[in-house]
Design a protein around this motif. Structure first.
Motif, PDB file in Angstrom:
ATOM      1  N   PRO A  87       0.838  -1.206   0.000  1.00 41.88           N
ATOM      2  CA  PRO A  87       0.000   0.000   0.000  1.00 41.88           C
ATOM      3  C   PRO A  87       0.871   1.253   0.000  1.00 41.88           C
ATOM      4  CG  PRO A  87       0.091  -0.948   2.189  1.00 41.88           C
ATOM      5  CD  PRO A  87       0.776  -1.925   1.282  1.00 41.88           C
ATOM      6  N   ASP A  88       0.270   2.371  -0.231  1.00 43.58           N
ATOM      7  CA  ASP A  88       0.985   3.643  -0.212  1.00 43.58           C
ATOM      8  C   ASP A  88       1.063   4.117   1.247  1.00 43.58           C
ATOM      9  OD1 ASP A  88       2.315   5.881  -1.049  1.00 43.58           O
ATOM     10  OD2 ASP A  88       0.536   6.933  -1.792  1.00 43.58           O
ATOM     11  N   TYR A  89       1.801   3.353   2.057  1.00 47.12           N
ATOM     12  CA  TYR A  89       1.808   3.608   3.500  1.00 47.12           C
ATOM     13  C   TYR A  89       2.612   4.863   3.838  1.00 47.12           C
ATOM     14  CZ  TYR A  89       6.433   1.225   3.551  1.00 47.12           C
ATOM     15  OH  TYR A  89       7.731   0.860   3.330  1.00 47.12           O
ATOM     16  N   GLU A  90       2.242   5.495   4.947  1.00 44.93           N
ATOM     17  CA  GLU A  90       2.867   6.760   5.361  1.00 44.93           C
ATOM     18  C   GLU A  90       3.574   6.655   6.705  1.00 44.93           C
ATOM     19  OE1 GLU A  90      -0.169   9.728   5.291  1.00 44.93           O
ATOM     20  OE2 GLU A  90      -0.356   9.712   3.097  1.00 44.93           O
ATOM     21  N   ALA A  91       3.400   5.538   7.410  1.00 44.92           N
ATOM     22  CA  ALA A  91       4.076   5.369   8.706  1.00 44.92           C
ATOM     23  C   ALA A  91       4.672   3.966   8.727  1.00 44.92           C
ATOM     24  CB  ALA A  91       3.098   5.594   9.846  1.00 44.92           C
ATOM     25  N   THR A  92       4.158   3.089   9.590  1.00 44.19           N
ATOM     26  CA  THR A  92       4.637   1.709   9.614  1.00 44.19           C
ATOM     27  C   THR A  92       3.788   0.845   8.686  1.00 44.19           C
ATOM     28  OG1 THR A  92       3.219   1.168  11.502  1.00 44.19           O
ATOM     29  CG2 THR A  92       5.456   1.945  11.992  1.00 44.19           C
ATOM     30  N   PHE A  93       4.372  -0.281   8.273  1.00 44.31           N
ATOM     31  CA  PHE A  93       3.662  -1.219   7.401  1.00 44.31           C
ATOM     32  C   PHE A  93       4.141  -2.625   7.729  1.00 44.31           C
ATOM     33  CE2 PHE A  93       3.972  -3.482   3.147  1.00 44.31           C
ATOM     34  CZ  PHE A  93       2.671  -3.956   3.185  1.00 44.31           C
ATOM     35  N   VAL A  94       3.208  -3.547   7.985  1.00 47.66           N
ATOM     36  CA  VAL A  94       3.533  -4.928   8.354  1.00 47.66           C
ATOM     37  C   VAL A  94       2.908  -5.892   7.359  1.00 47.66           C
ATOM     38  CG1 VAL A  94       3.326  -6.700  10.140  1.00 47.66           C
ATOM     39  CG2 VAL A  94       3.677  -4.308  10.801  1.00 47.66           C
ATOM     40  N   PHE A  95       3.670  -6.902   6.954  1.00 45.65           N
ATOM     41  CA  PHE A  95       3.128  -7.939   6.081  1.00 45.65           C
ATOM     42  C   PHE A  95       3.809  -9.268   6.417  1.00 45.65           C
ATOM     43  CE2 PHE A  95       6.782  -6.137   3.889  1.00 45.65           C
ATOM     44  CZ  PHE A  95       7.455  -7.239   3.370  1.00 45.65           C
ATOM     45  N   THR A  96       3.168 -10.358   6.037  1.00 45.14           N
ATOM     46  CA  THR A  96       3.740 -11.685   6.252  1.00 45.14           C
ATOM     47  C   THR A  96       4.900 -11.890   5.289  1.00 45.14           C
ATOM     48  OG1 THR A  96       1.608 -12.574   6.966  1.00 45.14           O
ATOM     49  CG2 THR A  96       3.271 -14.160   6.274  1.00 45.14           C
ATOM     50  N   ASN A  97       6.030 -12.325   5.833  1.00 48.40           N
ATOM     51  CA  ASN A  97       7.239 -12.529   5.028  1.00 48.40           C
ATOM     52  C   ASN A  97       6.948 -13.441   3.840  1.00 48.40           C
ATOM     53  OD1 ASN A  97       9.915 -13.205   4.131  1.00 48.40           O
ATOM     54  ND2 ASN A  97      10.684 -12.653   6.154  1.00 48.40           N
ATOM     55  N   ASP A  98       7.426 -13.010   2.674  1.00 46.40           N
ATOM     56  CA  ASP A  98       7.202 -13.804   1.462  1.00 46.40           C
ATOM     57  C   ASP A  98       8.029 -15.085   1.462  1.00 46.40           C
ATOM     58  OD1 ASP A  98       5.424 -11.902   0.373  1.00 46.40           O
ATOM     59  OD2 ASP A  98       7.112 -10.681  -0.322  1.00 46.40           O
ATOM     60  N   PHE A  99       9.082 -15.138   2.289  1.00 45.92           N
ATOM     61  CA  PHE A  99       9.946 -16.316   2.380  1.00 45.92           C
ATOM     62  C   PHE A  99      10.157 -16.660   3.860  1.00 45.92           C
ATOM     63  CE2 PHE A  99      11.044 -13.867  -1.411  1.00 45.92           C
ATOM     64  CZ  PHE A  99      10.839 -14.815  -2.413  1.00 45.92           C
ATOM     65  N   PRO A 100       9.101 -17.086   4.557  1.00 41.71           N
ATOM     66  CA  PRO A 100       9.169 -17.263   6.012  1.00 41.71           C
ATOM     67  C   PRO A 100       9.925 -18.517   6.439  1.00 41.71           C
ATOM     68  CG  PRO A 100       7.040 -17.967   5.213  1.00 41.71           C
ATOM     69  CD  PRO A 100       7.764 -17.392   4.020  1.00 41.71           C
ATOM     70  N   ALA A 101      10.555 -18.425   7.609  1.00 45.50           N
ATOM     71  CA  ALA A 101      11.210 -19.588   8.208  1.00 45.50           C
ATOM     72  C   ALA A 101      10.217 -20.458   8.958  1.00 45.50           C
ATOM     73  CB  ALA A 101      12.327 -19.125   9.155  1.00 45.50           C
ATOM     74  N   LEU A 102       9.062 -19.872   9.314  1.00 46.41           N
ATOM     75  CA  LEU A 102       8.031 -20.583  10.055  1.00 46.41           C
ATOM     76  C   LEU A 102       6.690 -20.438   9.344  1.00 46.41           C
ATOM     77  CD1 LEU A 102       8.979 -19.335  13.625  1.00 46.41           C
ATOM     78  CD2 LEU A 102       9.082 -21.729  12.896  1.00 46.41           C
ATOM     79  N   LEU A 103       5.961 -21.539   9.245  1.00 43.33           N
ATOM     80  CA  LEU A 103       4.637 -21.549   8.637  1.00 43.33           C
ATOM     81  C   LEU A 103       3.598 -21.956   9.678  1.00 43.33           C
ATOM     82  CD1 LEU A 103       5.538 -23.297   5.263  1.00 43.33           C
ATOM     83  CD2 LEU A 103       5.042 -20.867   5.598  1.00 43.33           C
ATOM     84  N   LYS A 104       2.355 -21.539   9.468  1.00 45.82           N
ATOM     85  CA  LYS A 104       1.296 -21.777  10.447  1.00 45.82           C
ATOM     86  C   LYS A 104       0.852 -23.228  10.518  1.00 45.82           C
ATOM     87  CE  LYS A 104      -0.677 -17.127   9.991  1.00 45.82           C
ATOM     88  NZ  LYS A 104      -1.892 -16.355   9.623  1.00 45.82           N
ATOM     89  N   ASP A 105       0.917 -23.947   9.403  1.00 42.08           N
ATOM     90  CA  ASP A 105       0.332 -25.280   9.359  1.00 42.08           C
ATOM     91  C   ASP A 105       1.215 -26.213   8.542  1.00 42.08           C
ATOM     92  OD1 ASP A 105      -1.395 -27.384   9.636  1.00 42.08           O
ATOM     93  OD2 ASP A 105      -2.801 -26.709   8.102  1.00 42.08           O
ATOM     94  N   VAL A 106       1.980 -27.039   9.222  1.00 39.14           N
ATOM     95  CA  VAL A 106       2.813 -28.058   8.562  1.00 39.14           C
ATOM     96  C   VAL A 106       2.695 -29.351   9.361  1.00 39.14           C
ATOM     97  CG1 VAL A 106       4.459 -26.435   7.545  1.00 39.14           C
ATOM     98  CG2 VAL A 106       4.865 -27.338   9.854  1.00 39.14           C
ATOM     99  N   PRO A 107       2.945 -30.496   8.742  1.00 38.30           N
ATOM    100  CA  PRO A 107       2.840 -31.769   9.476  1.00 38.30           C
ATOM    101  C   PRO A 107       3.904 -31.868  10.572  1.00 38.30           C
ATOM    102  CG  PRO A 107       3.136 -32.122   7.102  1.00 38.30           C
ATOM    103  CD  PRO A 107       3.279 -30.672   7.342  1.00 38.30           C
ATOM    104  N   SER A 108       3.578 -32.580  11.627  1.00 37.63           N
ATOM    105  CA  SER A 108       4.539 -32.821  12.698  1.00 37.63           C
ATOM    106  C   SER A 108       5.511 -33.916  12.275  1.00 37.63           C
ATOM    107  CB  SER A 108       3.828 -33.258  13.974  1.00 37.63           C
ATOM    108  OG  SER A 108       2.964 -32.248  14.437  1.00 37.63           O
ATOM    109  N   PRO A 109       6.751 -33.853  12.735  1.00 37.14           N
ATOM    110  CA  PRO A 109       7.699 -34.931  12.409  1.00 37.14           C
ATOM    111  C   PRO A 109       7.292 -36.213  13.114  1.00 37.14           C
ATOM    112  CG  PRO A 109       8.653 -33.418  14.007  1.00 37.14           C
ATOM    113  CD  PRO A 109       7.363 -32.805  13.553  1.00 37.14           C
ATOM    114  N   PRO A 110       7.690 -37.363  12.587  1.00 35.80           N
ATOM    115  CA  PRO A 110       7.304 -38.638  13.208  1.00 35.80           C
ATOM    116  C   PRO A 110       7.911 -38.776  14.604  1.00 35.80           C
ATOM    117  CG  PRO A 110       8.967 -38.971  11.504  1.00 35.80           C
ATOM    118  CD  PRO A 110       8.519 -37.558  11.386  1.00 35.80           C
TER     119      PRO A 110
END
Length: 372
Positions: A87-110
């Motif tokens: 967006p055409d932000y004028e102060a702070t701006f937050v977004f989800t990292n396009d290349f994140p180290a952590l994801l919300k939903d992944v399978p658990s390891p065995p």
């Protein structure tokens, strides 16, 4: 507030050197110092500052960064690699990292019974937070009001992510030699379903101290540093900045509250204004140390969140940590290699020398005075 001598680590079976009962100015020769937050030791070797340097020298580049770069994915109105348009932000701006180290939903390891090959579930999210719409500005060159807006947004993100995740790590990597690939003023916020290693150590050691002494470790530490005045760098009505007695990095500092606060979300409006003042002053003297845009990694530590949000966390004290690598000049940095990786942390410049150097610097940025 009761202040009690902090004893050496009591880990069973460990062999530690005896505690030195001398005043800090007498520690002119190599010695070890105990870090009560991590429960480990650091080797201090002041005489090594006299050695000549023939190692790697970093190139200092004062980049001519434009206010807006249409190719910079953090600038307003730019399309990021994900296809999202900022967006055409004028102060702070937050977004989800396009290349994140952590994801919300992944399978658990065995699951496994093998103690040598253990794995666990790791869920979370990673966000990027831009401090300012202009790509060519940094925190010391921002106004206190603009920095206050950054603090307000940090608190908003911590409150939001802390409802679900046990740990929310806010951190800033500044400068190319700290691995920052984009000069735009920004930080990252990683929230995880697990407690990372550093917070785990601080949690355990602060709790141990609180149970033994009945007072929070870092509040006792603030009182002692204000009494000694040997490592004080900055202070105002609500905050104290010191080079910690156990500092590892050459000009490492810790930002501590003068009121017992366990999380950033507990700060009053006045304390947030005061914190903005401290951040601006601290980052300014960092830049003035070697007349450069001073690189560092920094972050905030406070009581865990998520399921522990309502638990008793009185042992925790909210604080900030700045870890800058530069040692002798804008081109010579401290390397954590060899002995540091295989034995324990080591530093040359004493914490007291670093504090005196920092507190002697002007608090008006060199770019605003033309002193460079």
């Amino acid at each position: 507030m009761k202040t009690t001598h902090i004893a050496a680590d009591s880990t069973q079976g460990a062999i530690h050197p005896p505690t030195l009962h001398v005043t800090t100015p007498q520690l002119k020769h190599q010695h070890v110092r105990f870090n009560p937050l991590r429960g480990d030791w650091i080797l201090v070797s002041p005489h090594r500052m006299k050695r000549p340097w023939a190692g790697q020298v970093e190139e200092v580049i004062e980049e001519d960064i434009p206010v807006h770069d249409p190719k910079n994915p953090l600038c307003p109105r730019v399309t990021r690699p994900s296809g999202e348009v900022n967006p055409d932000y004028e102060a702070t701006f937050v977004f989800t990292n396009d290349f994140p180290a952590l994801l919300k939903d992944v399978p658990s390891p065995p699951e496994t019974d093998d103690p040598l090959f253990r794995a666990g579930q790791a869920l979370g999210t990673c966000r990027v937070m831009c401090f300012h719409p202009h790509a060519n500005i940094t925190l010391p060159l921002m106004s206190k009001e603009q920095i206050k807006a950054v603090i307000d947004r940090w608190i908003m993100e911590l409150d939001d992510l802390g409802k679900k995740y046990v740990w929310v790590q806010i951190f800033e990597n500044k400068g190319a030699i700290m691995g920052c690939s984009n000069p735009h003023p920004h930080c990252q916020i990683w929230a995880s379903s697990f407690m990372p290693n550093e917070p785990q150590l601080k949690d355990a050691n602060q709790k141990k101290y609180f149970l033994e002494h009945g007072t929070p470790m870092l509040m006792d530490y603030v009182v002692r540093e204000l009494e000694k005045k040997e490592r004080l760098v900055l202070l105002n009505d609500h905050w104290v900045v010191v080079v910690p007695y156990w500092a590892v990095w050459p000009y490492e500092t810790m930002v501590l509250p003068r009121r017992h606060v366990t999380r950033m979300t507990e700060l009053s409006s006045t304390e947030k204004d005061s914190l903005a003042d401290i951040i601006k002053r601290l980052t300014t003297i960092y830049d003035n140390l070697f007349n450069c845009s001073f690189p560092y990694s920094m972050g905030w530590h406070g009581a865990p969140t998520g399921p522990r949000l309502e638990s008793d966390e009185r042992h925790w004290v909210f604080h900030g940590c700045y870890y800058p690598p530069l040692l002798r000049s804008a081109t010579v940095k401290k390397f954590m290699v060899g002995y540091e990786m295989l034995a324990q942390a080591q530093r040359d410049l004493t914490a007291e020398q670093a504090a005196q150097r920092l507190k002697s610097l002007p608090e008006v940025h060199y770019k605003l005075t033309g002193s460079k």
